[in-house]
Design a protein around this motif. Structure first.
Motif, PDB file in Angstrom:
ATOM      1  N   THR A 160       1.634  -3.156  -5.790  1.00 22.73           N
ATOM      2  CA  THR A 160       2.462  -2.862  -4.620  1.00 22.73           C
ATOM      3  C   THR A 160       3.941  -3.079  -4.952  1.00 22.73           C
ATOM      4  O   THR A 160       4.794  -2.262  -4.597  1.00 22.73           O
ATOM      5  CB  THR A 160       2.023  -3.751  -3.436  1.00 22.73           C
ATOM      6  OG1 THR A 160       0.674  -3.416  -3.115  1.00 22.73           O
ATOM      7  CG2 THR A 160       2.901  -3.532  -2.224  1.00 22.73           C
ATOM      8  N   ASP A 174      -0.359   3.456  -1.329  1.00 18.47           N
ATOM      9  CA  ASP A 174      -0.883   2.197  -1.855  1.00 18.47           C
ATOM     10  C   ASP A 174      -2.368   2.051  -1.506  1.00 18.47           C
ATOM     11  O   ASP A 174      -2.788   2.435  -0.419  1.00 18.47           O
ATOM     12  CB  ASP A 174      -0.089   1.042  -1.213  1.00 18.47           C
ATOM     13  CG  ASP A 174       0.012  -0.180  -2.123  1.00 18.47           C
ATOM     14  OD1 ASP A 174      -0.616  -0.176  -3.196  1.00 18.47           O
ATOM     15  OD2 ASP A 174       0.728  -1.123  -1.745  1.00 18.47           O
ATOM     16  N   ASP A 175      -3.120   1.487  -2.432  1.00 14.12           N
ATOM     17  CA  ASP A 175      -4.533   1.187  -2.199  1.00 14.12           C
ATOM     18  C   ASP A 175      -5.336   2.404  -1.757  1.00 14.12           C
ATOM     19  O   ASP A 175      -6.017   2.386  -0.736  1.00 14.12           O
ATOM     20  CB  ASP A 175      -4.668   0.058  -1.157  1.00 14.12           C
ATOM     21  CG  ASP A 175      -4.167  -1.268  -1.695  1.00 14.12           C
ATOM     22  OD1 ASP A 175      -4.473  -1.574  -2.872  1.00 14.12           O
ATOM     23  OD2 ASP A 175      -3.458  -1.990  -0.971  1.00 14.12           O
TER      24      ASP A 175
END
Ligand code: ADP
Ligand code: MG
Length: 441
Positions: A149, A206-207
């Protein structure tokens, strides 16, 4: 420490478990307005944030508050009266993001480079130099707390810095999903959702593993991806595993994700962990001794988030108790989940328990078996075990030469009953609060 400092330290200590964006989103604009008589008053920016804090984070806040301030507190939540945001006062790391979604404090400058991440960093830097041209898409993966991140935001921040007009958008895949669902429910907003995600130059997601099994979202993301990709826009994604290992992700997405550059971040080695601690301490304005750095770096191997969180905890406790962040304190923190309490002796725990129940320590250690002394005795044994990590034999000796099996029986009884009895829970918590409070005075 005033309430502002306490709250700031509390946010830092939450970083062991939560990411900075989560903290910024849910805690950023909340204020601790007072902390008196075991009551902490929190002012939240909105009803929504209040509900969120209360339902999801109350226990965490209470625990962190106890560690940071040394006091056990009841929390009250209120919604802030409408007023201009006072977020600036909290310092740079907790600034909430603007419409790019970027957290300004995640930069390349404060990202330590080592063997474990140098490849990922060099690809990331190449992307910054020539967005959309060299490595597209860029797919970064690693275990938790290793810097995905951070790196993702660093890329976005750096691009914004060199080209302020660039349209950069950061969103977690979870956010992409929830916004999509909201947009679909209210048909009028579907178009604006699409426009938002498709009219940008750099998309940071993200993710991405969050999309697993979510077919409708995958479909939408596939279209977004294609539209951006075909017009030469840069896409960067992170995940906790490589594309081929994400279960229930459509094959066409897997091959798109793996079609550019896939880079991973490994766990940091000892030198890198030490360097990270060094830099984080300097950033906080603290000059940490090398032996303290290595005490922490040697023990905390896996996640950098945890490394940083433990450092924050060390600094918070040192500043609350006005002591220096020594190796001794560092060891205490590593050994003990409730580090503040290390400074209370078992005998003091007994004294505090006795005071609480209005009996005297001789009675507690005597052979008496009436309920007025048995419960305090068991609670004292339980707390000494938890707080001082004393052995059953030590506790037995301290309590009038009791057998270790008797002590164990008592501790297990308390452990079993706590979840079932609100009364017992309150008693134990309030005594624990008295003990922790004491260590700070
Ligand atoms: P992930 O997204 O992989 O779970 P994060 O990017 O949230 O991990 O990193 C966790 C914490 O560790 C963050 O506070 C981040 O700033 C810090 N961190 C991670 N890697 C580094 C690094 N190489 N240098 C400095 N700080 C780092
Ligand atoms: Mg992350």
């Amino acid at each position: 420490m005033n309430t502002k400092e306490i709250w700031h330290n509390l946010l830092l200590s939450l970083e062991t478990e939560l990411s900075k964006p989560t903290i910024a989103t849910f805690f950023g604009e909340t204020e601790l307005v007072s902390l008196e008589n075991g009551r902490a008053r929190l002012l939240c920016p909105s009803r929504l944030s209040l509900e969120h804090l209360r339902t999801r984070y109350e226990e965490k806040i209470r625990e962190a508050l106890r560690t940071v301030s040394g006091q056990s507190c009841e929390l009250t939540f209120e919604v802030k009266p409408l007023a201009p945001s006072r977020i600036q006062e909290l310092g740079p790391i907790f600034k909430t993001a603007d419409q790019t979604g970027l957290v300004g404090s995640y930069t390349f400058k404060n990202f330590v480079i080592g063997l474990s991440n140098q490849l990922a960093v060099s690809v990331a830097q190449a992307v910054v130099e020539k967005p959309g041209q060299l490595h597209n898409p860029l797919f970064l993966y690693s275990g938790v707390g290793l810097g995905k991140t951070h790196l993702l935001h660093a890329i976005g921040n750096q691009i914004k810095e060199s080209a302020p007009e660039a349209r950069v958008l950061y969103a977690s895949a979870e956010r992409f999903t929830s916004e999509l669902i909201r947009a679909i429910q209210d048909r009028r907003t579907t178009a604006s959702f699409r426009k938002r995600f498709r009219s940008i130059d750099v998309l940071l997601i993200d993710d991405i593993q969050f999309l697993a099994g979510r077919e409708a979202t995958q479909e939408e993301f596939f279209n977004t991806f294609n539209e951006l990709y075909l017009s030469g826009k840069q896409i960067i994604m992170t995940s906790d595993r490589r594309p081929t290992e994400i279960q229930r992700l459509e094959q066409r997405l897997v091959s798109r994700f793996a079609g550019g550059v896939v880079a991973d971040i490994q766990e940091p080695d000892l030198d890198m962990r030490a360097e990270i601690l060094r830099q984080k301490a300097v950033a906080r304005g603290v000059n940490l001794q090398e032996d303290v750095i290595f005490t922490l770096a040697e023990k905390i191997e896996g996640s950098i988030r945890q490394l940083e969180g433990t450092l924050n905890q060390l600094l918070a406790i040192a500043s609350t108790q006005k002591i220096s962040p020594s190796t001794e304190l560092a060891r205490g923190i590593l050994q003990n989940r409730a580090p503040v309490a290390r400074f209370v002796s078992p005998q003091e725990v007994i004294n505090i328990v006795c005071r609480h129940f209005n009996i005297n320590p001789e009675e507690l250690c005597s052979a008496k078996r009436s309920q007025e002394v048995v419960l305090p005795r068991q609670i004292a044994a339980y707390l000494i075990r938890k707080i001082n990590r004393a052995s059953l034999n030590q506790i037995g000796q301290l309590m009038g030469g009791r057998d270790h099996s008797t002590i164990l029986y008592g501790i297990e009884k308390i452990e079993k009953e706590i979840p079932e009895s609100r009364f017992l829970q309150n008693q134990v918590e309030s005594i624990r609060g008295e003990i922790l409070g004491k260590t700070c005075s």
